[in-house]
Design a protein around this motif. Sequence first.
Motif: not given
Length: 123
Positions: A75-84, A19-30
């Motif tokens: 809520a965590k500004n995080t996107v996941y990629l589950q790879m099976d 499972r990959l995670s991508c944590a985002a920060s900054g101007d997420l309204n864009s």
Amino acid sequence: HVQLVESGGGYVQAGGSLRLSCAASGDLNSVNVTAWFRQVTGKEREGVAAIYRNSGLPYYPMNKKGRFTISHDNAKNTVYLQMDSLKAEDTAMYYCAAGFVRLDLLGDYEYENWGQGTQVTVS
């Protein structure tokens, strides 16, 4: 500008999962879409999955449906990629990308914000 940090890559045997995670920060309204891409050295970058930030609606290319699942936790500004059921051909550097996508959810030209990548190696 949006900062993206990927994590979760590593070594796994064929048939395993990551499972990959991508944590985002900054101007997420864009951002209206976040996506995962992958690239093998010497080959073109390939879109793996995308997800709409507000609705959570996922999008996959036909050849990735079933083994890869994209999800998010706003809520965590995080996107996941589950790879099976990983295969050797899934070995690549995996990148997270975010942006305001207008046309092509898996067109890399649509995304102005990219992470540094996380390596996935399947043996």
